[in-house]
Design an enzyme around this catalytic site. Sequence first.
Site, PDB file in Angstrom:
ATOM      1  N   ARG A 105      48.939  12.943  60.171  1.00 46.95           N
ATOM      2  CA  ARG A 105      48.659  11.818  59.372  1.00 46.95           C
ATOM      3  C   ARG A 105      49.480  10.428  59.551  1.00 46.95           C
ATOM      4  O   ARG A 105      50.406  10.327  59.549  1.00 46.95           O
ATOM      5  CB  ARG A 105      48.953  12.011  57.844  1.00 46.95           C
ATOM      6  CG  ARG A 105      48.528  11.081  56.901  1.00 46.95           C
ATOM      7  CD  ARG A 105      48.090  11.833  55.575  1.00 46.95           C
ATOM      8  NE  ARG A 105      49.081  12.435  54.742  1.00 46.95           N
ATOM      9  CZ  ARG A 105      49.317  12.391  53.192  1.00 46.95           C
ATOM     10  NH1 ARG A 105      48.277  11.537  52.963  1.00 46.95           N
ATOM     11  NH2 ARG A 105      50.144  12.760  52.938  1.00 46.95           N
ATOM     12  N   THR A 109      47.935   4.218  58.015  1.00 49.38           N
ATOM     13  CA  THR A 109      46.525   4.388  57.213  1.00 49.38           C
ATOM     14  C   THR A 109      46.296   5.510  56.481  1.00 49.38           C
ATOM     15  O   THR A 109      45.369   5.497  55.667  1.00 49.38           O
ATOM     16  CB  THR A 109      45.759   4.107  58.516  1.00 49.38           C
ATOM     17  OG1 THR A 109      45.689   5.706  59.164  1.00 49.38           O
ATOM     18  CG2 THR A 109      45.669   3.157  59.504  1.00 49.38           C
ATOM     19  N   ASP A 201      56.035  23.524  50.932  1.00 50.77           N
ATOM     20  CA  ASP A 201      55.369  22.990  52.378  1.00 50.77           C
ATOM     21  C   ASP A 201      55.066  24.166  53.240  1.00 50.77           C
ATOM     22  O   ASP A 201      55.947  24.901  53.412  1.00 50.77           O
ATOM     23  CB  ASP A 201      56.402  22.148  53.067  1.00 50.77           C
ATOM     24  CG  ASP A 201      55.886  21.459  54.445  1.00 50.77           C
ATOM     25  OD1 ASP A 201      55.724  20.455  54.635  1.00 50.77           O
ATOM     26  OD2 ASP A 201      55.183  22.628  55.317  1.00 50.77           O
ATOM     27  N   ASP A 204      56.853  24.380  56.777  1.00 53.30           N
ATOM     28  CA  ASP A 204      58.312  24.537  56.595  1.00 53.30           C
ATOM     29  C   ASP A 204      58.805  26.076  56.224  1.00 53.30           C
ATOM     30  O   ASP A 204      59.684  26.709  56.614  1.00 53.30           O
ATOM     31  CB  ASP A 204      58.912  23.583  55.611  1.00 53.30           C
ATOM     32  CG  ASP A 204      59.205  22.293  56.228  1.00 53.30           C
ATOM     33  OD1 ASP A 204      58.851  22.121  57.596  1.00 53.30           O
ATOM     34  OD2 ASP A 204      59.201  21.331  55.487  1.00 53.30           O
TER      35      ASP A 204
HETATM   36  N1  URA Z   1      50.664  20.966  52.752  1.00 52.67           N
HETATM   37  C1  URA Z   1      51.489  21.818  52.292  1.00 52.67           C
HETATM   38  O1  URA Z   1      52.248  22.228  53.034  1.00 52.67           O
HETATM   39  N2  URA Z   1      51.635  21.890  50.945  1.00 52.67           N
HETATM   40  C2  URA Z   1      51.123  21.143  49.870  1.00 52.67           C
HETATM   41  O2  URA Z   1      51.372  21.159  48.835  1.00 52.67           O
HETATM   42  C3  URA Z   1      50.016  20.349  50.263  1.00 52.67           C
HETATM   43  C4  URA Z   1      49.918  20.129  51.812  1.00 52.67           C
END
Ligand code: URA
Length: 210
Positions: A105, A109, A201, A204
């Site tokens: 991302r 933008t 995440d 992660d």
């Molecule tokens: N990506 C993730 O890993 N977790 C989220 O909650 C949103 C996007």
Amino acid sequence: MQGKNIFASSHPLVAHKLTKLRDQNTKPKKFRELIREISALLTYEATQDLALGPLPIETPLKATDGSMLIEKIGLVPILRAGLGMVEGVWELMPSAEVWHIGLYRDERTLQPVEYYSKLPVEPTVSVCLILDPMLATGGTAVVTVDILKRWGVSKIKFVGLIAAPEGIAKLHEHHPDVPIHVAAIDDHLNEVGYIVPGLGDAGDRQYGTA
Ligand code: URA
């Protein structure tokens, strides 16, 4: 929840495993195992309409009419969190091709930018399963479907673990023909684009980089 091309699994095994996946005490090894297992269960549900052709065979007792898959399947994990979904799905369809797509991302933008894609000029598969655990804003999913349609594949399905209503709306708005298969639809996105309650995440938690 079913309808409008969104399929949230109602299978008890999926619900049980998703609860363990969401739990903040679940360690990366178990987390990866659960992602593999849930991905396989969701793919079983998502592939109910794959085309079959006839295959006559002989059992030890007699000749009989069998069937075989006739579609060429491509698995398209979105780097990096989608990688963990590949193994579980691949076990079900070992002759599928795997085509990786990398998107990040842009911080200015906020739009997804493609950084990795090695698709050959001509499509080599007839159906693609996009693998991405979290359908959050939907931006990445929309761009991935754009890429695959430009490549020449028209039968595309999205397989994820958790979707936010915002992500579903965005993917439906741009690509209403793409069915979305997930384990759950959550409440909303927070101010930094995380799904709530979600699981944190997904990258992660798989790779131990939290
Ligand atoms: N990506 C993730 O890993 N977790 C989220 O909650 C949103 C996007």
